[in-house]
Design an enzyme around this catalytic site. Structure first.
Site, PDB file in Angstrom:
ATOM      1  N   ALA A 420      12.079  -8.882  -4.332  1.00  0.00           N
ATOM      2  CA  ALA A 420      10.422  -8.181  -3.866  1.00  0.00           C
ATOM      3  C   ALA A 420       9.779  -8.957  -3.401  1.00  0.00           C
ATOM      4  O   ALA A 420       9.404  -9.549  -3.115  1.00  0.00           O
ATOM      5  CB  ALA A 420      10.399  -8.047  -5.775  1.00  0.00           C
ATOM      6  N   CYS A 421       8.353  -8.184  -2.581  1.00  0.00           N
ATOM      7  CA  CYS A 421       6.997  -8.050  -2.690  1.00  0.00           C
ATOM      8  C   CYS A 421       5.605  -7.742  -3.497  1.00  0.00           C
ATOM      9  O   CYS A 421       6.410  -7.831  -4.726  1.00  0.00           O
ATOM     10  CB  CYS A 421       7.355  -8.210  -0.951  1.00  0.00           C
ATOM     11  SG  CYS A 421       6.976  -6.178  -0.691  1.00  0.00           S
ATOM     12  N   ILE A 422       5.407  -7.647  -2.497  1.00  0.00           N
ATOM     13  CA  ILE A 422       3.397  -7.209  -4.004  1.00  0.00           C
ATOM     14  C   ILE A 422       4.197  -5.763  -4.377  1.00  0.00           C
ATOM     15  O   ILE A 422       3.927  -5.290  -5.605  1.00  0.00           O
ATOM     16  CB  ILE A 422       2.916  -6.690  -3.041  1.00  0.00           C
ATOM     17  CG1 ILE A 422       2.169  -8.247  -2.369  1.00  0.00           C
ATOM     18  CG2 ILE A 422       1.402  -6.322  -3.713  1.00  0.00           C
ATOM     19  CD1 ILE A 422       0.798  -8.308  -1.546  1.00  0.00           C
ATOM     20  N   ARG A 424       7.618  -3.654  -3.576  1.00  0.00           N
ATOM     21  CA  ARG A 424       8.819  -2.938  -3.534  1.00  0.00           C
ATOM     22  C   ARG A 424      10.006  -4.096  -3.345  1.00  0.00           C
ATOM     23  O   ARG A 424       9.888  -5.933  -3.427  1.00  0.00           O
ATOM     24  CB  ARG A 424       9.025  -2.305  -1.569  1.00  0.00           C
ATOM     25  CG  ARG A 424       8.924  -3.184  -0.628  1.00  0.00           C
ATOM     26  CD  ARG A 424       8.841  -2.387   0.367  1.00  0.00           C
ATOM     27  NE  ARG A 424       7.161  -1.656   0.790  1.00  0.00           N
ATOM     28  CZ  ARG A 424       6.975  -1.496   1.817  1.00  0.00           C
ATOM     29  NH1 ARG A 424       7.288  -1.008   2.777  1.00  0.00           N
ATOM     30  NH2 ARG A 424       5.692  -0.766   1.945  1.00  0.00           N
TER      31      ARG A 424
END
EC number: 2.7.1.199
Length: 477
Positions: A420-422, A424
């Site tokens: 995961a990123c910020i 999504r």
């Protein structure tokens, strides 16, 4: 082939997020310390400036570690190998370049001719990641058994860095010169055109999750500033924090993130069907507040990017124009992360024409509102609330929705990699045909992007916590 390239670029983008995550605290420390506020004792300002500056000074090394971790599932041995690789790579360059350029080491150091910046860190991280994935299970003769397996990775990474350093010393002078030319053009000669291009392309890459790659040269590389104690800073973010009066060219982000997109969110709300206005209003107001306070805009953007791509084209153009507009009006403000109100207030010490931001911003928000409203109504675009809404379960907490997401992705055995990123989830699956996009939408995904076996599912700022809940759920299934 394109799908494989896209998947690898997604990994690069994801790996760059770890170094970027340290920018808020480093930026706040450096920005406040360099501003020399009257209410802060000088010694405290110096401590804040130098501690924050130390992070920016070591960004190449931090990027090396981030890239290594991103391609090795966060293995600490790869991070150690990245540190070793980076140190050896730079020292090899420093030793060999005097021979290549027929000059002395002192000249090389004084003119920063071996300074590869962020790119050197990325190369070192790539070396260690490649060597880790290739050799972490290597078997050696019994008398060398201590160095087998993961212990072999830092050794082979360091040796490889010597070879890469020698090769790089031969090709780096023209590359470095080209980067310097581009850097001077973008930062000093024609920032209006350079940052208009930056803003347009950056928004165009957001749907694919590749904008982090495009951000790096502008945020971390262009321009150079040396402060009073001899620290050298590169990139618009660090130069602004350190007090460079020519930096702050990223200021346009405040205009379209804090004001423009909230205006678009209001237009989407006001054009929704009467029976849906309450639900859409709560969603859009929440997304608008998120954009205004933190600069995180994907919850708004993914509400229309799939169903009304023409609106995203308009948005990308307006976003691109916001940067030259601020530069033309000499509006300068600093960001440590993502152009939100928090950054705007905390880092206002070195700003210029700060009172123009809310004035121009409100006008920009009005422009967004009018354009979005007219296009939605006149072209009958299916933005949220203009079609029948099915109840989703996103209102449940992360632990409750995790099993539903896993099922929609084809089950535990179909998930090869989860990250995961910020804003999504980034997932690699074994069989993309098992992924139920409709179910993900019903759960509450703001957007879904699929390429090959890679899938991105946008859940906004909850994504990291949802990923953690999914990890726990997968372990217990």
């Amino acid at each position: 082939m394109f799908k494989n390239v896209f998947a690898n670029l997604q990994k690069v983008g994801k790996s760059l997020m770890l170094p970027v995550s340290v920018l808020p605290i480093a930026g706040i420390l450096l920005g406040i310390g360099s501003a020399h506020f009257n209410f802060l004792p000088d010694i405290l300002s110096q401590i804040m400036a130098q501690t924050g500056g130390s992070v920016f000074s070591n960004m190449p090394l931090i990027f090396a570690i981030g890239v290594a971790l991103g391609f090795t599932n966060n293995d600490g041995v790869a991070a150690l190998a990245a540190v070793v690789s980076y140190g050896i790579l730079i020292q090899t360059l420093t030793a060999v370049e005097p021979i290549v350029l027929h000059t002395t080491i002192e000249v090389i150091k004084n003119k920063h001719l071996s300074d590869t910046g962020i790119l050197g860190g990325i190369i070192a991280g790539a070396i260690s990641a490649y060597m880790f994935n290739k050799f972490y299970r290597i078997q050696l003769p019994e008398y060398l058994g201590f160095f087998a397996g993961k212990r072999f990775v830092p050794i082979i990474s360091g040796l490889s860095a010597i070879l890469i350093g020698v090769i790089l010393s031969l090709i780096w002078p023209p590359i470095g010169h080209g980067i310097q030319i581009f850097s001077k053009w973008a930062a000093y000669q024609n920032p209006i055109l350079a940052f208009a291009l930056y803003g347009l392309v950056e928004r165009a890459l957001v749907p694919f999750g590749l904008h982090h790659i495009w951000n790096v040269p502008f945020q971390m590389q262009i321009g150079e500033y040396t402060n009073s104690i001899g620290q050298v800073f590169h990139g618009d973010i660090a130069r602004y924090m350190a007090g460079d009066s020519t930096a702050g060219n990223l200021s346009g982000g405040f205009i379209f993130k804090m004001y423009g997109l909230p205006g678009a969110a209001l237009a989407i709300w006001h054009t929704s069907k009467k029976e849906n206005k309450t639900k859409i209003g709560s969603i859009m107001i929440s997304a608008a507040l998120t954009a205004f306070l933190t600069g995180i805009t994907e919850p708004i953007e993914f509400s229309f990017i799939i169903v009304a791509p023409v609106l995203y084209v308009i948005h990308a153009i307006l976003a691109g124009l916001s940067f030259p507009l601020c530069i033309f009006l000499d509006m300068r403000a600093g960001t440590s992360f993502s152009h939100g109100f928090i950054d705007f207030i905390v880092l206002s010490g070195n700003s210029h024409h700060i009172l123009l931001f809310p004035i121009i911003g409100i006008l920009y928000g009005l422009l967004y509102y009018i354009l979005f409203y007219l296009f939605i109504i006149n072209f009958n675009l299916d933005t949220p609330g203009r079609e029948n809404i099915k109840n989703n379960i996103l209102e449940k907490d992360n632990n409750e929705i995790a099993p539903y997401i896993i099922t929609a992705l084809g089950g535990k055995n179909n998930i090869k990699n989860l990250d995961a990123c910020i804003t999504r989830l980034r997932i690699t699956v074994s069989d993309i045909s098992k992924v139920k996009q409709k179910d993900l939408k019903n759960i509450g995904a703001a957007g879904i992007i699929i390429s090959g076996s890679g899938i991105q599912v946008v859940f906004g700022t909850r994504s990291e916590n949802i990923k953690t809940a999914m990890d726990e759920c997968i372990k217990n299934i």
